[in-house]
Design a protein around this motif. Structure first.
Motif, PDB file in Angstrom:
ATOM      1  N   GLN A 173     -35.311  -7.008  49.889  1.00  0.00           N
ATOM      2  CA  GLN A 173     -33.696  -6.710  49.823  1.00  0.00           C
ATOM      3  C   GLN A 173     -33.054  -8.034  49.757  1.00  0.00           C
ATOM      4  O   GLN A 173     -32.889  -8.535  50.321  1.00  0.00           O
ATOM      5  N   THR A 174     -32.186  -8.061  48.744  1.00  0.00           N
ATOM      6  CA  THR A 174     -32.130  -9.445  48.118  1.00  0.00           C
ATOM      7  C   THR A 174     -30.018  -8.892  47.750  1.00  0.00           C
ATOM      8  O   THR A 174     -29.946  -8.250  47.098  1.00  0.00           O
ATOM      9  N   ASP A 185     -40.102  -3.422  46.146  1.00  0.00           N
ATOM     10  CA  ASP A 185     -38.418  -3.775  46.452  1.00  0.00           C
ATOM     11  C   ASP A 185     -37.099  -2.723  46.772  1.00  0.00           C
ATOM     12  O   ASP A 185     -37.384  -1.618  46.362  1.00  0.00           O
ATOM     13  N   LEU A 186     -36.925  -2.983  48.592  1.00  0.00           N
ATOM     14  CA  LEU A 186     -35.639  -2.498  48.725  1.00  0.00           C
ATOM     15  C   LEU A 186     -34.991  -1.945  47.529  1.00  0.00           C
ATOM     16  O   LEU A 186     -34.330  -1.544  47.222  1.00  0.00           O
ATOM     17  N   THR A 187     -34.156  -3.112  47.660  1.00  0.00           N
ATOM     18  CA  THR A 187     -32.878  -3.395  46.279  1.00  0.00           C
ATOM     19  C   THR A 187     -32.742  -4.500  46.378  1.00  0.00           C
ATOM     20  O   THR A 187     -32.691  -5.642  47.320  1.00  0.00           O
ATOM     21  N   HIS A 188     -32.087  -5.257  44.279  1.00  0.00           N
ATOM     22  CA  HIS A 188     -31.671  -6.315  44.873  1.00  0.00           C
ATOM     23  C   HIS A 188     -30.337  -6.280  44.136  1.00  0.00           C
ATOM     24  O   HIS A 188     -29.725  -7.367  43.390  1.00  0.00           O
ATOM     25  N   ILE A 216     -28.194  -5.458  46.328  1.00  0.00           N
ATOM     26  CA  ILE A 216     -26.373  -5.602  46.929  1.00  0.00           C
ATOM     27  C   ILE A 216     -25.454  -6.130  46.418  1.00  0.00           C
ATOM     28  O   ILE A 216     -25.756  -7.857  45.926  1.00  0.00           O
ATOM     29  N   ALA A 262     -26.134  -4.875  53.142  1.00  0.00           N
ATOM     30  CA  ALA A 262     -27.373  -5.495  53.259  1.00  0.00           C
ATOM     31  C   ALA A 262     -27.514  -4.513  54.501  1.00  0.00           C
ATOM     32  O   ALA A 262     -28.512  -4.723  54.528  1.00  0.00           O
ATOM     33  N   ARG A 314     -27.546  -1.201  53.579  1.00  0.00           N
ATOM     34  CA  ARG A 314     -29.123  -0.603  53.055  1.00  0.00           C
ATOM     35  C   ARG A 314     -30.898  -0.551  54.216  1.00  0.00           C
ATOM     36  O   ARG A 314     -31.795   0.156  53.786  1.00  0.00           O
ATOM     37  N   LEU A 315     -30.387  -1.600  54.972  1.00  0.00           N
ATOM     38  CA  LEU A 315     -32.246  -1.621  55.835  1.00  0.00           C
ATOM     39  C   LEU A 315     -32.333  -0.980  56.816  1.00  0.00           C
ATOM     40  O   LEU A 315     -33.049   0.060  56.786  1.00  0.00           O
ATOM     41  N   THR A 344     -33.289   2.635  54.743  1.00  0.00           N
ATOM     42  CA  THR A 344     -34.304   2.881  54.418  1.00  0.00           C
ATOM     43  C   THR A 344     -35.468   2.783  55.910  1.00  0.00           C
ATOM     44  O   THR A 344     -37.219   3.108  55.841  1.00  0.00           O
ATOM     45  N   SER A 373     -34.495 -10.029  54.189  1.00  0.00           N
ATOM     46  CA  SER A 373     -33.054  -9.396  53.748  1.00  0.00           C
ATOM     47  C   SER A 373     -31.946 -10.831  53.251  1.00  0.00           C
ATOM     48  O   SER A 373     -32.529 -11.238  54.525  1.00  0.00           O
TER      49      SER A 373
END
Length: 285
Positions: free
Chosen positions: A8-9, A36-39, A41, A49, A52-53, A56, A68
């Motif tokens: 995640q970033t 990928d969780l998400t990029h 943020i 951040a 979202r952690l 998930t 992260s």
């Protein structure tokens, strides 16, 4: 078991930064599974951040390693750490508040500072602006692959010393529930609060009941209206607001086929507060 690393970033994917993190991890162990969780943020938004952690992490297997990197303090004396959660997962991250929701909602068992004399990409020691690649992805890959154990990350620190953001706890007083707008359901503009279903049920609620909802940013009121508690969006007419239970078993606020956040310019975080009070049932014709 195949090892999982989840990234995640706030980097986006318009350049090579995320790909470089992939490359570092795979160079440690080509059999790693990287996700990928998400990029996406928002830049520098540590609160998002953190959420979202939390949103998930519980759905991944034990021993998954999360990275992260939302790090406006990169290159400063803020700590780089790895924590072990109460659900036996790991998070590699700067110590800047990213662990706020996980610590509060899941729990942290142990924490260690990353010893960069050992756990740093070789020949990267003169770079201080891309710890996501040089320290976090490298350390996460080594931990997930079993190259190092958790004890080899670096010195142990107290979980209580980990940086936390201000986080409002829900309250109930004189029949009014108060919480905060934790996050947005970004694509659809729904508001997700920190008021869970069990707490909400203390108001003796039934689907179809009516509620007065007030939203404030600090002391400025930005929204006040009456809405219905529905099982799903279909329980309201097109364009009407409603309360519902979201996928994390917490209260959400939505407009049927509209963006509540865009309509009323609502954002997220500890400053954004919501109050919910049950009133006499109303109906729409």
């Amino acid at each position: 078991m195949t090892a999982n690393v989840v990234l995640q970033t706030d980097f986006g994917i318009s350049d090579g930064a995320v790909s470089a993190m992939y490359g570092v991890a795979i160079s440690v162990n080509p059999t790693l599974r990287i996700f990928d969780l998400t990029h996406d943020i928002p830049q520098y938004n540590i609160w998002e951040a953190s959420y979202r952690l939390y949103q998930t992490i519980s759905y991944w297997p034990e021993e998954t390693v999360f990275v992260s990197v939302v790090d406006p303090g990169v290159g400063t004396d803020r700590r780089s750490i790895v924590v072990k959660t109460a659900d036996n997962q790991y998070v590699v991250t700067p110590d800047n508040g990213t662990l706020t929701h996980i610590k509060a909602e899941i729990g942290l068992l142990e924490a260690r500072i990353i010893d960069e004399t050992v756990n740093r990409l070789p020949n990267s020691g003169e770079s201080y602006t891309f710890h996501g690649r040089d320290v976090y992805a490298y350390t996460a890959a080594r931990l997930a692959s079993g190259v190092i154990g958790f004890e080899e990350i670096g010195p142990e620190i107290s979980v209580d010393s980990i940086t936390q953001l201000v986080k409002l706890e829900p309250s109930l007083e004189d029949g009014t529930l108060t919480g905060n707008i934790d996050i947005l359901d970004v694509r659809f503009g729904n508001l997700w609060t920190n008021i869970d279903r069990r707490f909400f049920n203390q108001l003796d609620v039934r689907h179809g009941d009516s509620f007065e909802v007030i939203i404030q940013n600090d002391i400025r009121q930005v929204y006040k209206n009456i809405m219905t508690y529905g099982r799903s969006f279909a329980d309201s007419h097109l364009g009407e607001p409603l309360l519902f239970i979201n996928s994390l078993d917490k209260i959400g606020v939505a407009i049927n086929q509209g963006s509540f956040a865009n309509a009323y310019h609502i954002e997220t975080g500890a400053k954004w507060k919501i109050s919910i009070r049950k009133i006499q049932k109303i109906g729409y014709n």
